[in-house]
Design a protein around this motif. Sequence first.
Motif, short mmCIF file in Angstrom:
data_model
loop_
_atom_site.label_atom_id
_atom_site.label_comp_id
_atom_site.label_asym_id
_atom_site.label_seq_id
_atom_site.Cartn_x
_atom_site.Cartn_y
_atom_site.Cartn_z
N ARG A 1 -11.36 10.51 -3.20
CA ARG A 1 -12.58 9.70 -3.13
C ARG A 1 -12.24 8.30 -2.65
O ARG A 1 -12.97 7.70 -1.84
CB ARG A 1 -13.27 9.66 -4.50
CG ARG A 1 -14.67 9.06 -4.49
CD ARG A 1 -15.29 9.22 -5.87
NE ARG A 1 -16.71 8.89 -5.88
CZ ARG A 1 -17.19 7.68 -6.18
NH1 ARG A 1 -16.36 6.69 -6.46
NH2 ARG A 1 -18.50 7.46 -6.18
N LEU A 2 -11.15 7.76 -3.15
CA LEU A 2 -10.66 6.45 -2.70
C LEU A 2 -10.35 6.46 -1.21
O LEU A 2 -10.78 5.57 -0.46
CB LEU A 2 -9.42 6.07 -3.50
CG LEU A 2 -8.54 4.93 -2.96
CD1 LEU A 2 -9.31 3.61 -3.01
CD2 LEU A 2 -7.24 4.85 -3.77
N LEU A 3 -9.60 7.46 -0.77
CA LEU A 3 -9.23 7.55 0.65
C LEU A 3 -10.47 7.70 1.53
O LEU A 3 -10.56 7.10 2.62
CB LEU A 3 -8.28 8.72 0.87
CG LEU A 3 -6.88 8.59 0.25
CD1 LEU A 3 -6.11 9.91 0.36
CD2 LEU A 3 -6.10 7.45 0.91
N GLU B 1 -13.41 6.60 1.02
CA GLU B 1 -14.17 5.36 1.09
C GLU B 1 -13.55 4.38 2.09
O GLU B 1 -14.24 3.51 2.62
CB GLU B 1 -14.25 4.71 -0.29
CG GLU B 1 -15.18 5.43 -1.26
CD GLU B 1 -15.27 4.73 -2.60
OE1 GLU B 1 -14.64 3.66 -2.77
OE2 GLU B 1 -15.97 5.26 -3.49
N ARG B 2 -12.25 4.53 2.37
CA ARG B 2 -11.55 3.59 3.24
C ARG B 2 -11.25 4.15 4.63
O ARG B 2 -10.97 3.39 5.56
CB ARG B 2 -10.24 3.16 2.57
CG ARG B 2 -10.49 2.47 1.22
CD ARG B 2 -9.22 1.97 0.59
NE ARG B 2 -9.51 1.32 -0.69
CZ ARG B 2 -8.59 0.74 -1.46
NH1 ARG B 2 -7.31 0.72 -1.06
NH2 ARG B 2 -8.93 0.18 -2.60
N PHE B 3 -11.29 5.47 4.73
CA PHE B 3 -11.00 6.13 6.01
C PHE B 3 -12.05 7.20 6.26
O PHE B 3 -12.77 7.59 5.35
CB PHE B 3 -9.60 6.73 6.01
CG PHE B 3 -8.51 5.75 5.66
CD1 PHE B 3 -7.93 4.96 6.64
CD2 PHE B 3 -8.09 5.60 4.34
CE1 PHE B 3 -6.92 4.04 6.32
CE2 PHE B 3 -7.10 4.69 4.01
CZ PHE B 3 -6.52 3.91 4.99
N ASP B 4 -12.13 7.69 7.49
CA ASP B 4 -13.14 8.72 7.75
C ASP B 4 -12.66 10.09 7.30
O ASP B 4 -11.48 10.31 7.02
CB ASP B 4 -13.56 8.72 9.23
CG ASP B 4 -12.39 9.02 10.17
OD1 ASP B 4 -11.42 9.70 9.76
OD2 ASP B 4 -12.45 8.58 11.33
N PHE C 1 -2.75 7.22 7.18
CA PHE C 1 -3.41 6.04 6.63
C PHE C 1 -2.60 4.75 6.73
O PHE C 1 -3.11 3.68 6.39
CB PHE C 1 -3.76 6.28 5.15
CG PHE C 1 -4.46 7.58 4.89
CD1 PHE C 1 -5.71 7.84 5.43
CD2 PHE C 1 -3.88 8.57 4.11
CE1 PHE C 1 -6.38 9.04 5.19
CE2 PHE C 1 -4.53 9.77 3.85
CZ PHE C 1 -5.78 10.01 4.40
N GLN D 1 2.16 2.43 -2.49
CA GLN D 1 0.92 1.69 -2.21
C GLN D 1 -0.30 2.49 -2.62
O GLN D 1 -1.25 1.95 -3.21
CB GLN D 1 0.85 1.34 -0.71
CG GLN D 1 1.83 0.24 -0.30
CD GLN D 1 1.85 0.05 1.20
OE1 GLN D 1 1.81 1.02 1.97
NE2 GLN D 1 1.93 -1.21 1.63
N GLN E 1 -3.05 1.40 -5.46
CA GLN E 1 -4.48 1.32 -5.11
C GLN E 1 -5.31 2.27 -5.98
O GLN E 1 -6.42 1.93 -6.40
CB GLN E 1 -4.66 1.65 -3.64
CG GLN E 1 -4.07 0.61 -2.69
CD GLN E 1 -4.09 1.07 -1.23
OE1 GLN E 1 -4.76 2.04 -0.88
NE2 GLN E 1 -3.32 0.37 -0.38
N TRP E 2 -4.77 3.44 -6.24
CA TRP E 2 -5.47 4.44 -7.08
C TRP E 2 -5.61 3.94 -8.51
O TRP E 2 -6.68 4.08 -9.12
CB TRP E 2 -4.69 5.75 -7.00
CG TRP E 2 -5.06 6.82 -7.97
CD1 TRP E 2 -6.21 7.55 -8.01
CD2 TRP E 2 -4.24 7.32 -9.04
NE1 TRP E 2 -6.15 8.48 -9.02
CE2 TRP E 2 -4.95 8.36 -9.67
CE3 TRP E 2 -2.96 7.00 -9.51
CZ2 TRP E 2 -4.44 9.07 -10.75
CZ3 TRP E 2 -2.44 7.70 -10.57
CH2 TRP E 2 -3.18 8.72 -11.20
N TYR F 1 -8.25 1.44 -8.58
CA TYR F 1 -9.54 2.13 -8.38
C TYR F 1 -10.01 2.79 -9.67
O TYR F 1 -11.20 2.75 -10.01
CB TYR F 1 -9.36 3.16 -7.27
CG TYR F 1 -10.64 3.84 -6.79
CD1 TYR F 1 -11.59 3.13 -6.08
CD2 TYR F 1 -10.86 5.18 -7.04
CE1 TYR F 1 -12.75 3.75 -5.61
CE2 TYR F 1 -12.01 5.82 -6.59
CZ TYR F 1 -12.95 5.10 -5.87
OH TYR F 1 -14.09 5.71 -5.42
#
Length: 397
Positions: A342-344, A346-349, A374, A380, A384-385, A388
């Motif tokens: 879900r995090l990925l 939101e930041r990438f397609d 990515f 990293q 980030q996770w 999040y």
Amino acid sequence: MALGVALLLWQRPWQGSSDPVVQIPADASAALAEQFRRLSDADTEASFVAAAGAQDAAKEFAQRAWRARAALGASDVSLRYVTGGDITDRSDGSTVADVEVTWSAGSEAGFDESTTRTSSVAFRVAPQPDGRFSIVSAAPRTGALPLWLAGAVAVERSSGAVVIRVDGGDPDLPVESMAAVARAAVLDQVPGTAGEVTFVSPRTQDQTAQIVGQPVDKITQIAAVTTRLDGREGSSEDTVIVLNPTVFSTMDRRAAQVVVSHEATHLLTDAVGTRAESWVVEGFADFVALHDDTAPLSVSAGQVLAQVKADGPPERLPSAADFDAGKHGLGAVYESAWLVFRLLAERFDDAAVVAFYREVLSGAPLGSALDRSFGISVDQLTSQWRTYLKKSASIVS
């Protein structure tokens, strides 16, 4: 008093039958080997039933197994006696014989006809007065039980899906329509996937455990398992989704659909048997299943966010051991893996997310796949996770 005791012993009320106990013959091994050869050679239902023995239970068992074989298009069936059957282990005089069962499934059920499957099966056998046995039931000795020995089988086909019901399956579960929704979700999110989705819907949790070759206590938290038929290696055509009716009976329609779509993702992307990171395989399956879900995070990730509120976020990404089906808190582990995706997303397609999954599934090291897809490292992503998770937990009431 002596007469009363003698009468009680003669009647044997604990047997549940007035039939006297028959002693196991001295040549039990030879008799069983011959009887299972006759079962293997039987080419009609009548001859198969006759070979199973004289007791009503044996006739019913054999009739059910023969008809299940026919429903699955089973062929090249062989039952080779291995050992056992010479020492009684129950008060009714019955015992267990270990038998190697091999068979090939047919295209009627959507399976690979070229694959021969082998299972070790424990047959419950009862000696008869004529020196033969009545073969009354079957259970897995090691591994999974052949599907045609699990109960009465019915095969239902629809566009893109096959549903195999065992003893009627779960009558309250609309598996066919849920399978269609699941297949559409996977095709929408993972372009290029193809093939049918095959579901096995058993009547009981015990049947589910036998079909997937696991102890019952290993599946009590699991709503469904995607596995190779009989637990063997094989082509993707042999992959089935086995439902656990005990767990499904406690789920609402939305939750059940999420599970079905999750498992269909495993099946249609050939994830069974992969050595890829477990969190990638499981998290991506939920990414597909929950892609268009409108439920709040308190519903879709409530367990892990409650843990984060209480104890803070995990120090590391989920390991394979964390997904052990017997562990407490398994739901939170799955939710935490989904939140990585879900995090990925939101930041990438979505295309980048799918490309990452496919690369890891094909055997690429996790760090290399993250960098190429990515431009981040495992450390990293973990950092980030964790951030999040803390942020998500703070906004969930």
